[in-house]
Design a protein around this motif. Sequence first.
Motif, PDB file in Angstrom:
ATOM      1  N   GLY A  90      36.152  42.443  45.741  1.00  0.00           N
ATOM      2  CA  GLY A  90      35.581  42.034  44.468  1.00  0.00           C
ATOM      3  C   GLY A  90      36.186  42.745  43.282  1.00  0.00           C
ATOM      4  O   GLY A  90      35.990  42.314  42.142  1.00  0.00           O
ATOM      5  N   ASP A  91      36.941  43.820  43.533  1.00  0.00           N
ATOM      6  CA  ASP A  91      37.567  44.547  42.443  1.00  0.00           C
ATOM      7  C   ASP A  91      39.077  44.288  42.471  1.00  0.00           C
ATOM      8  O   ASP A  91      39.591  43.519  41.663  1.00  0.00           O
ATOM      9  N   SER A  92      39.782  44.892  43.420  1.00  0.00           N
ATOM     10  CA  SER A  92      41.232  44.690  43.522  1.00  0.00           C
ATOM     11  C   SER A  92      41.569  43.384  44.225  1.00  0.00           C
ATOM     12  O   SER A  92      42.587  42.749  43.936  1.00  0.00           O
ATOM     13  N   VAL A  93      40.723  42.993  45.199  1.00  0.00           N
ATOM     14  CA  VAL A  93      40.924  41.744  45.941  1.00  0.00           C
ATOM     15  C   VAL A  93      39.641  40.921  45.823  1.00  0.00           C
ATOM     16  O   VAL A  93      38.550  41.429  46.082  1.00  0.00           O
ATOM     17  N   ALA A  94      39.760  39.663  45.410  1.00  0.00           N
ATOM     18  CA  ALA A  94      38.597  38.773  45.280  1.00  0.00           C
ATOM     19  C   ALA A  94      38.799  37.553  46.167  1.00  0.00           C
ATOM     20  O   ALA A  94      39.929  37.185  46.487  1.00  0.00           O
ATOM     21  N   MET A  95      37.688  36.926  46.552  1.00  0.00           N
ATOM     22  CA  MET A  95      37.763  35.782  47.450  1.00  0.00           C
ATOM     23  C   MET A  95      36.883  34.647  46.943  1.00  0.00           C
ATOM     24  O   MET A  95      35.763  34.875  46.477  1.00  0.00           O
ATOM     25  N   ILE A  96      37.421  33.432  46.982  1.00  0.00           N
ATOM     26  CA  ILE A  96      36.654  32.221  46.679  1.00  0.00           C
ATOM     27  C   ILE A  96      36.441  31.497  47.997  1.00  0.00           C
ATOM     28  O   ILE A  96      37.406  31.186  48.703  1.00  0.00           O
ATOM     29  N   ARG A 173      39.244  41.354  37.298  1.00  0.00           N
ATOM     30  CA  ARG A 173      40.694  41.207  37.148  1.00  0.00           C
ATOM     31  C   ARG A 173      41.451  41.673  38.393  1.00  0.00           C
ATOM     32  O   ARG A 173      42.215  42.643  38.360  1.00  0.00           O
ATOM     33  N   PRO A 174      41.245  41.011  39.520  1.00  0.00           N
ATOM     34  CA  PRO A 174      41.869  41.437  40.776  1.00  0.00           C
ATOM     35  C   PRO A 174      43.382  41.234  40.765  1.00  0.00           C
ATOM     36  O   PRO A 174      43.899  40.383  40.042  1.00  0.00           O
TER      37      PRO A 174
END
Length: 616
Positions: A90-96, A173-174
């Motif tokens: 959720g910070d450096s890496v985000a997922m949809i 901003r990942p």
Amino acid sequence: MADPVLSVRDLTASFRTEGRWREVLHGVSFDVGPRETVALVGESGSGKSVSAMAILRLLPRDSCRVGGSVRFDGRELLSASDAEMRRVRGDSVAMIFQEPMTSLNPVLTIGFQIAEALIQHRGLSRSAAEAEALRLLDKVRIPAARTRLHEYPHRFSGGMRQRVMIAMALACRPKLLIADEPTTALDVTIQAQILDLIKSLQDDEGMSVLFITHDMGVVAEIADRTVVVYRGRAVEAGPTARIFDAPAEPYTRALLAAVPRLGAMAGRSRPLRFPVVDRDTGAEGAMPETPDTVRAAERPVLEVRDLTTRFDIRSGLFGRVTGRIHAVERVSFSVAAGETLALVGESGCGKSTTGRSILRLIEPLSGSVLLDGEDVMALDPKALRVRRQRMQMIFQDPFASLDPRMSVGAAVAEPLLINRLATRREARQRAEDLLAKVGLSPETANRFPHEFSGGQRQRICIARALALKPRLIVADEAVSALDVSVKAQVVNLMLDLQADMGLAYLMISHDMAVVERMSHRVAVMYLGEIVEIGPRAAVFGDPQHPYTRKLLAAVPVPDPARRRDRHGLADDEIRSPIRAPDHVAPERHYREVSPGHVVQLWGADWAGPAARDVAA
């Protein structure tokens, strides 16, 4: 060359089932570079989503083992502590995720949910987080963002909910965005908007994207490089243009052969089966020409005239009618024996309501529906039950339309028993024959729905629909959620059954490429009305109405050489069909632009003495 943002090496994953460990990922390796979009493609069950979940360590520890190496920005994720992983996610890496409604909390406003990530990862105050949430909603182009910030997820359409998920993913901003089938269930216009949005935001934020999909048209639109996954292995990887131009592996060739390509039917008057390509050898089987099945000389099987369906909206203590949803408004068309009429349009345009109204699963307000010349609207419940034997429906979600406690043989036999058309033994034999007809072994009759794949379950639903030997089948998004190769198999099956049995299909779909492949005629719906109807070649080859052109322009082209940077589509949702209680629908006029090709008049361009009004 810059170091990759994400480097995956020899990734394995094993699940514990029935006391044994079963490996489902077998040494998958790939890289994602800075500002690069990499597509992970393959059919359901190939290991795409498991790879993404393993990368972010979202798989359950007690029933799953993950091995290999996953390095993000130089850090090894598989050996990181739980606290470190919480900071990464959720910070450096985000997922949809694929289904936004199940990913959003239904009891919290979308503004609260976006702000939660900002408070957790960026340490913002509640007021600052809400201000930033509003900026993000504007950034993902949600109309009237300020007024919608405090609304709940159920108040948003599927496309707008997916925009909310993108806003949440981008909140911190990942450097890397993982998008797992983010457009699979969306209409073509909304899908095009989401793809444009992801590409635009990628350019603005400089992030990398790992895009997981089975749609090769989407891959051609968005991916710089492609990794093809088959049975838990990465069987081919390389630049997207090379993968499409010269696929090296048989499975890749099979995937590409199953992709419906808009415009491939130019010069053909009849539907065409998909080529069948062996996944292991790449050999393409014979593709017999689809016979001419339309029996135009006979009276149409289905004749719909001025069909109107509305739903009352009640509010207040006494349930006063404060508005009406004009779901279907004076719709007229006919379907001949052996013919497929496709009803196309975005979600909310009235397609499914039209199909359900024809079968009287929803009671229409007015109009007539003639089945073999008999008015279905005039039938009492007992007579309607008998007539429904001649008209059946295939629903979009085969798992939801099958009883999980009933074997598939019993499910297929049930219509025969309910209508007292066979003994239990005869019904059982007929069910096994029908399963064989749709390409399933008769031995599968004793198995239950959860033991089948999505494509096999849809075949079971088709077999059940055929049990009563209907004249008309309403297929409501019957292939929209299926992988490309499974979709091709089901379409081929439906065309073969139509040729054998002279079935009339009313095909409800938003997949324009499949519609072009399968239909004889096409009707385009917008806000409950048919705005254009005619032969498939005329509607696709010479679309007249602006909305038809918009639908066709939004279809992703499975050719990287024709990749478009921007579709130029409007970002608004389909207009609301809600009207005041005293609203009177305006009278519509139509013009016949070529034999059988009829378009609803709009604007000043169609006014004048040359215009000839005709019934739809």
